[in-house]
Design a protein around this motif. Structure first.
Motif, PDB file in Angstrom:
ATOM      1  N   ALA A  54      90.099  33.089  19.253  1.00  0.00           N
ATOM      2  CA  ALA A  54      89.168  34.224  19.208  1.00  0.00           C
ATOM      3  C   ALA A  54      87.942  33.861  18.360  1.00  0.00           C
ATOM      4  O   ALA A  54      86.803  34.176  18.730  1.00  0.00           O
ATOM      5  N   ILE A  55      88.151  33.182  17.242  1.00  0.00           N
ATOM      6  CA  ILE A  55      86.999  32.745  16.410  1.00  0.00           C
ATOM      7  C   ILE A  55      86.078  31.863  17.239  1.00  0.00           C
ATOM      8  O   ILE A  55      84.856  32.009  17.218  1.00  0.00           O
ATOM      9  N   LEU A  56      86.681  30.943  17.985  1.00  0.00           N
ATOM     10  CA  LEU A  56      85.857  30.020  18.792  1.00  0.00           C
ATOM     11  C   LEU A  56      85.091  30.756  19.886  1.00  0.00           C
ATOM     12  O   LEU A  56      84.070  30.279  20.363  1.00  0.00           O
ATOM     13  N   ARG A  57      85.606  31.939  20.278  1.00  0.00           N
ATOM     14  CA  ARG A  57      84.883  32.735  21.290  1.00  0.00           C
ATOM     15  C   ARG A  57      83.863  33.672  20.643  1.00  0.00           C
ATOM     16  O   ARG A  57      83.243  34.474  21.307  1.00  0.00           O
ATOM     17  N   GLY A  58      83.772  33.612  19.310  1.00  0.00           N
ATOM     18  CA  GLY A  58      82.811  34.470  18.613  1.00  0.00           C
ATOM     19  C   GLY A  58      83.347  35.861  18.333  1.00  0.00           C
ATOM     20  O   GLY A  58      82.582  36.777  18.007  1.00  0.00           O
ATOM     21  N   GLN A  59      84.673  36.016  18.430  1.00  0.00           N
ATOM     22  CA  GLN A  59      85.284  37.327  18.159  1.00  0.00           C
ATOM     23  C   GLN A  59      85.761  37.387  16.708  1.00  0.00           C
ATOM     24  O   GLN A  59      85.869  36.363  16.039  1.00  0.00           O
ATOM     25  N   PRO A  60      86.081  38.607  16.200  1.00  0.00           N
ATOM     26  CA  PRO A  60      86.504  38.726  14.795  1.00  0.00           C
ATOM     27  C   PRO A  60      87.781  37.929  14.504  1.00  0.00           C
ATOM     28  O   PRO A  60      88.623  37.756  15.382  1.00  0.00           O
ATOM     29  N   ALA A  61      87.888  37.457  13.244  1.00  0.00           N
ATOM     30  CA  ALA A  61      89.039  36.633  12.848  1.00  0.00           C
ATOM     31  C   ALA A  61      90.166  37.511  12.326  1.00  0.00           C
ATOM     32  O   ALA A  61      89.926  38.452  11.573  1.00  0.00           O
ATOM     33  N   LEU A  92      90.425  23.470  14.459  1.00  0.00           N
ATOM     34  CA  LEU A  92      90.321  24.142  13.157  1.00  0.00           C
ATOM     35  C   LEU A  92      88.978  23.867  12.502  1.00  0.00           C
ATOM     36  O   LEU A  92      88.391  24.751  11.874  1.00  0.00           O
ATOM     37  N   SER A  93      88.483  22.650  12.647  1.00  0.00           N
ATOM     38  CA  SER A  93      87.204  22.294  12.044  1.00  0.00           C
ATOM     39  C   SER A  93      86.070  23.119  12.660  1.00  0.00           C
ATOM     40  O   SER A  93      85.221  23.672  11.945  1.00  0.00           O
ATOM     41  N   LEU A  94      86.070  23.221  13.988  1.00  0.00           N
ATOM     42  CA  LEU A  94      85.044  24.024  14.650  1.00  0.00           C
ATOM     43  C   LEU A  94      85.187  25.497  14.265  1.00  0.00           C
ATOM     44  O   LEU A  94      84.192  26.179  13.999  1.00  0.00           O
ATOM     45  N   ALA A  95      86.430  25.993  14.220  1.00  0.00           N
ATOM     46  CA  ALA A  95      86.640  27.414  13.917  1.00  0.00           C
ATOM     47  C   ALA A  95      86.170  27.738  12.495  1.00  0.00           C
ATOM     48  O   ALA A  95      85.530  28.777  12.257  1.00  0.00           O
TER      49      ALA A  95
END
Ligand code: SF4
Ligand code: SF4
Length: 436
Positions: A54-61, A92-95
């Motif tokens: 979800a973080i990678l999709r720009g959604q809340p963590a 994880l690094s990207l997120a």
């Protein structure tokens, strides 16, 4: 990058390398040594990994996904655990970068600048105290490389020393001396002006990370070599797993070179190196080992096995991380791991605990005062067997009583260096005499 922004390029990499393949099975979290000490042992693994996607999709963590991104130490144990061939360390690094970037670009930029500046100050302070200008230039060549040479004159590879190994210069100098002995045609690149971008990426300054890494990739490519050998595992992961693929994908082409760890190259020249190990080194040796670069660990152990006189001892002790410093998000866990490693080494009756990477060396070598055995870097063992002179100037500093003693001993190097004294003291204390 051809993508509109560097943030877009990282989002593109997240889509193609992670989101298109990950099934949220949770196997990577189950394999992760940081999960339990981070309080995620009982978390729903599929839910946590779904939260990272979800973080990678720009959604809340979710709190659990955020926690995992914050504590990832680059252990890499998740990589073989993934049934879909995703690299969860990259995920994880990207997120982590995208989450911090989404929360506040300005705060991310400030944090990136702060951590880069602190590193650059330490590099300057230690190199000026310990080395002359010629030796500094050997590890961190100044200026830009000239345009790519004709193919027959191009180096076989660029040895990328990174930013920080110069703080333990004997390690870098032996690494260079070994390349000389192997009579290979190589170029050298490194120093804060040739940074991999990890400080900005970790802070969430995605534009800064893309800009800095892009400049560095351009400088590395300008040598015209087909591959780069990285000394530092952090540079290897940052450039090899994140920046090189992100830039190549955004540009719509292939990466201009491959990148591999320095020790993998030494392993490929094993027979020639083994023949150069001519002096006996009578030591019972264990490794101060992390898990992030298993091929490096294998190469180092194989090389140690070829040094006459060395008896290698495998320690049974829990391990994690890319380098010791990457465990700092969980300080109690980090302290426990190191204490367990020192206990295991003592119980095994070693004469020598050998570090592999420079940042581990800086953190572990301080404990030599408290152990029955010596703490060296593996390069010192190879140097001894090859007849290469080397001296651990960093360890000598840690053995002095305090920062005043360090400054007094290096007064001659300090004269005319122009380094502000308050800043220098602060840098030296943080590195050499940290409070535990
Ligand atoms: S790289 Fe290591 S710490 Fe990070 S998620 Fe994978 S196993 Fe966990
Ligand atoms: S990265 Fe791999 S192991 Fe982790 S949840 Fe996705 S598919 Fe499963």
């Amino acid at each position: 990058m051809a993508a509109a922004t560097h943030a877009d390029a990282f989002a593109g990499l997240a889509r193609s390398a992670v989101l298109d393949a990950c099934t949220s099975c949770g196997e990577c979290l189950r394999a992760c040594p940081m999960a339990a000490p981070a309080g995620l042992a009982d978390a729903d693994a599929a839910g946590v990994t779904g939260g990272v996607l979800a973080i990678l999709r720009g959604q809340p963590a979710t709190p659990e996904a955020r926690r995992w991104t914050e504590v990832c130490s680059g252990s890499g144990l998740c990589i073989p655990a993934c049934p879909e061939g995703v690299n969860p360390r990259l995920m994880l690094s990207l997120a982590r970068g995208m989450l911090r970037h989404a929360e506040s670009e300005a705060a991310a930029r400030q944090a990136g600048t702060r951590s880069f500046t602190s590193m650059a100050r330490a590099v300057k302070a230690f190199s000026r105290l310990m080395l002359d200008a010629q030796t500094i230039a050997r590890i961190h060549p100044p200026g830009r490389p000239s345009p790519a040479a004709p193919a027959d004159a191009a180096p076989e590879f660029v040895f990328y020393t990174g930013c920080n190994v110069i703080r333990t210069p004997h390690i870098a100098l032996v690494a260079l001396d070994i390349l000389e002995r192997l009579e290979v045609r190589y170029a050298v690149a490194g120093g804060p002006s040739t940074c991999c971008g990890v400080y900005q990426m970790g802070s969430g300054d995605l534009e800064g990370a893309g800009r800095i890494s892009g400049s560095t990739l351009g400088k590395l490519a300008a040598h015209g070599a087909p591959r780069v050998l990285a000394w530092c595992p952090s540079c290897q992961v940052q450039l090899g797993e994140v920046q090189l693929p992100a830039h190549a994908r955004a540009a719509g082409g292939d990466a201009p070179f491959t990148i591999a760890p320095y020790f993998e190259y030494l392993d490929s020249r094993f027979d020639e190196l083994a023949a150069m190990f001519v002096h006996r080194v009578e030591k019972r040796v264990a490794l101060s080992e992390r898990t992030g670069m298993p091929a490096v660990n294998r190469a180092v152990k194989r090389l140690l096995g070829a040094v006459p006189g060395v008896e290698f001892v495998e320690l049974e002790t829990p391990r994690a991380g890319l380098m010791s410093v990457h465990l700092s998000a969980l300080p109690a866990f980090k302290t426990d791991l190191l204490a367990a490693e020192l206990r295991a080494a003592a119980a095994a009756g070693v004469t020598t605990l050998a570090t592999v990477f420079h940042a581990c060396h800086r953190e572990v070598v301080r404990f030599e005062r408290e152990t029955e055995f010596e703490i060296l870097n593996v390069m010192e063992i190879f140097a001894a067997s090859m007849g290469i002179a080397c001296e651990d100037l960093y360890k000598q500093m840690t053995r002095l009583a305090d920062v005043d003693a360090v400054l007094a001993q290096h007064a001659a190097s300090l004269a005319g260096s122009g380094m502000p004294m308050a800043e220098l003291r602060e840098t030296l204390v943080a590195d050499l005499f940290p409070s535990r």
